[in-house]
Design a protein around this motif. Sequence first.
Motif, PDB file in Angstrom:
ATOM      1  N   GLN A 136       0.936  -1.429  -0.025  1.00 29.10           N
ATOM      2  CA  GLN A 136       0.315   0.106   0.115  1.00 29.10           C
ATOM      3  C   GLN A 136       0.562   1.625  -0.279  1.00 29.10           C
ATOM      4  O   GLN A 136       0.115   2.523   0.054  1.00 29.10           O
ATOM      5  CB  GLN A 136      -1.246  -0.093   1.505  1.00 29.10           C
ATOM      6  N   SER A 137       2.267   1.466   0.237  1.00 31.64           N
ATOM      7  CA  SER A 137       3.054   2.351   0.449  1.00 31.64           C
ATOM      8  C   SER A 137       4.323   1.823   0.048  1.00 31.64           C
ATOM      9  O   SER A 137       4.498   0.827  -0.858  1.00 31.64           O
ATOM     10  CB  SER A 137       3.332   2.558   2.054  1.00 31.64           C
ATOM     11  N   GLN A 138       5.275   3.221  -0.528  1.00 29.14           N
ATOM     12  CA  GLN A 138       6.391   2.762  -1.564  1.00 29.14           C
ATOM     13  C   GLN A 138       7.300   2.292  -0.545  1.00 29.14           C
ATOM     14  O   GLN A 138       8.356   0.660  -1.025  1.00 29.14           O
ATOM     15  CB  GLN A 138       7.680   3.431  -1.366  1.00 29.14           C
ATOM     16  N   ASN A 139       7.721   1.312   1.006  1.00 29.23           N
ATOM     17  CA  ASN A 139       8.154   1.354   2.230  1.00 29.23           C
ATOM     18  C   ASN A 139       7.665  -0.113   1.813  1.00 29.23           C
ATOM     19  O   ASN A 139       8.380  -1.119   1.858  1.00 29.23           O
ATOM     20  CB  ASN A 139       8.119   1.524   3.601  1.00 29.23           C
ATOM     21  N   GLU A 140       6.520  -0.353   1.539  1.00 30.58           N
ATOM     22  CA  GLU A 140       5.595  -1.350   1.305  1.00 30.58           C
ATOM     23  C   GLU A 140       5.833  -2.313   0.258  1.00 30.58           C
ATOM     24  O   GLU A 140       5.686  -3.692   0.344  1.00 30.58           O
ATOM     25  CB  GLU A 140       3.989  -1.419   1.959  1.00 30.58           C
ATOM     26  N   GLU A 141       6.104  -1.721  -1.156  1.00 29.82           N
ATOM     27  CA  GLU A 141       6.626  -2.199  -2.508  1.00 29.82           C
ATOM     28  C   GLU A 141       8.018  -2.820  -2.200  1.00 29.82           C
ATOM     29  O   GLU A 141       8.358  -4.108  -2.512  1.00 29.82           O
ATOM     30  CB  GLU A 141       6.294  -0.761  -3.190  1.00 29.82           C
ATOM     31  N   LYS A 142       8.069  -1.851  -1.576  1.00 34.11           N
ATOM     32  CA  LYS A 142       9.852  -2.803  -1.241  1.00 34.11           C
ATOM     33  C   LYS A 142      10.179  -4.285  -0.622  1.00 34.11           C
ATOM     34  O   LYS A 142      10.784  -4.769  -0.543  1.00 34.11           O
ATOM     35  CB  LYS A 142      10.742  -1.655  -0.521  1.00 34.11           C
ATOM     36  N   ALA A 143       9.545  -4.098   0.470  1.00 34.78           N
ATOM     37  CA  ALA A 143       8.705  -5.310   1.293  1.00 34.78           C
ATOM     38  C   ALA A 143       8.576  -6.531   0.519  1.00 34.78           C
ATOM     39  O   ALA A 143       9.120  -7.468   0.578  1.00 34.78           O
ATOM     40  CB  ALA A 143       8.429  -5.217   1.992  1.00 34.78           C
ATOM     41  N   TYR A 144       7.244  -6.187  -0.418  1.00 35.14           N
ATOM     42  CA  TYR A 144       7.292  -6.611  -1.370  1.00 35.14           C
ATOM     43  C   TYR A 144       8.273  -7.175  -2.444  1.00 35.14           C
ATOM     44  O   TYR A 144       7.824  -8.818  -2.571  1.00 35.14           O
ATOM     45  CB  TYR A 144       5.681  -5.842  -1.797  1.00 35.14           C
ATOM     46  N   GLY A 145       8.980  -6.134  -3.442  1.00 36.13           N
ATOM     47  CA  GLY A 145       9.926  -6.687  -4.307  1.00 36.13           C
ATOM     48  C   GLY A 145      11.010  -7.876  -3.233  1.00 36.13           C
ATOM     49  O   GLY A 145      11.022  -8.960  -4.217  1.00 36.13           O
ATOM     50  N   ILE A 146      11.052  -7.317  -1.701  1.00 40.00           N
ATOM     51  CA  ILE A 146      12.339  -8.843  -1.111  1.00 40.00           C
ATOM     52  C   ILE A 146      11.374  -9.841  -1.903  1.00 40.00           C
ATOM     53  O   ILE A 146      12.064 -11.426  -1.583  1.00 40.00           O
ATOM     54  CB  ILE A 146      12.814  -8.137   0.147  1.00 40.00           C
ATOM     55  N   LYS A 147      10.352  -9.859  -0.696  1.00 42.21           N
ATOM     56  CA  LYS A 147       9.611 -11.553  -0.827  1.00 42.21           C
ATOM     57  C   LYS A 147       9.445 -12.028  -2.256  1.00 42.21           C
ATOM     58  O   LYS A 147       9.325 -12.969  -2.453  1.00 42.21           O
ATOM     59  CB  LYS A 147       8.427 -10.885  -0.203  1.00 42.21           C
ATOM     60  N   ARG A 148       9.040 -11.525  -3.267  1.00 46.43           N
ATOM     61  CA  ARG A 148       9.557 -11.837  -4.755  1.00 46.43           C
ATOM     62  C   ARG A 148      10.833 -12.690  -4.735  1.00 46.43           C
ATOM     63  O   ARG A 148      10.660 -13.453  -5.670  1.00 46.43           O
ATOM     64  CB  ARG A 148       8.472 -10.758  -5.875  1.00 46.43           C
ATOM     65  N   GLY A 149      11.746 -12.002  -4.359  1.00 46.68           N
ATOM     66  CA  GLY A 149      13.153 -12.242  -4.621  1.00 46.68           C
ATOM     67  C   GLY A 149      13.329 -13.772  -3.892  1.00 46.68           C
ATOM     68  O   GLY A 149      13.793 -14.619  -4.622  1.00 46.68           O
TER      69      GLY A 149
END
Length: 411
Positions: A136-149
């Motif tokens: 829902q936010s830029q920081n959450e997107e960064k967390a989501y990116g690590i999850k995808r990684g």
Amino acid sequence: MVTKLILFDTYLYQLFFLFVMEPKNLTQMLTDKNTFSFSKLKYKYGEENFSEYLTILSDFFYRKVPLENFSGQKFVYSPAQVQIVSQSLKQLMRNYSGEKYGMKAMEDEIISTLSIEKIDTKRESVREILNGKAPQSQNEEKAYGIKRGLDFISDPANQITVENLRKLYQITINDFLEPDVKLPPDLLYRNDAVYVVGSSGHSVHSGLAVEKLPAYINQLIRFIDDDHDEIDQVLKSAMIHYDFAYIHPYFDGNGRMARLLQLWYLVQKGYTSALFIPFSLFINQNKTGYYKSFKLISENQTETGIPDMTPFLHFFTQNVFSQFENYNVNEDLLMRFKTVLEAGQMTKKEQELFQFVLSHYGTNEFSTKDLEKDYRNVAYATVRTFVLKFEEMGLLKSHKYGARVKYSIKE
């Protein structure tokens, strides 16, 4: 006869250097608290002693690594100064869950790897993202990116190649960058210079020149693929981490990628439980030492002309690998679980629930409501029966807080 003479000459050669330098001085310098800071050693013990010490390191301690610094020199390290704790290897070789990675461990991993780069994320947000919620936010997107990684590197089919490295960067970092720093689809790496800025606001490191990036990344991939270099694989994972961060092939996200690449390498080599241990949590607990170890390598090279990775490897052995036994589930619990499982004393659903508890909560406490909500496809009655039965079997322990009860694995 020739072999004996060579061995004898080598022995005399060693004695010569040990005689030139007082054994007491050598021992003191090897065990000094500043042994990895060559400028401090030189100041404390004097130019002559330091020069002799460096000669002994070069002749008897250093071992070359098939990776080069920006000047084309081979990196070296001192195996004697970076002992691997045997218990750490046992932890890494274990895989006690049917999950692809430990949810609790990777919750800590995501929060910590972002925190190292001063990106704040809330634990509850990371937990929800790991459970499938959209950011829902830029920081959450960064967390989501690590999850995808993590999803990508946990699949053994995804081998470490130049192409897959680019894919990992795309799904982990690039998809969530601002347009001015985003890597175009036709580029594997950045197309301009990049500088690492320290807390003082000054540049502390310059990434590799763009024209050299393909050759150096290919060299790193060859190093990753080489199973015959006789370097301990767990220690080698830290070398890979360092070299990638040193090269700095992207404008942004190099630290996160270096830490993921280290985990990816270990998974590829069969250490699947690396994804049940939050490496970045231990790094973040001594973030100052982490960055200092990077800095010492370049400072020492300025002092001696030798690119020595040992300070970074020493940081990992002392602050990361040595912490594994304090994080993971103990051997006795796993043996009790295996005994009960083999005796047919639990249903398949109960087995899955216990594996989920190990993966999702680790050694943390949880309530029956937590387990019902987090596991999802399970009735509350099943959860209630499960915790009572597993407590009776000595696999779970209850903790009473007034009228509330929480559970944890029994250590």
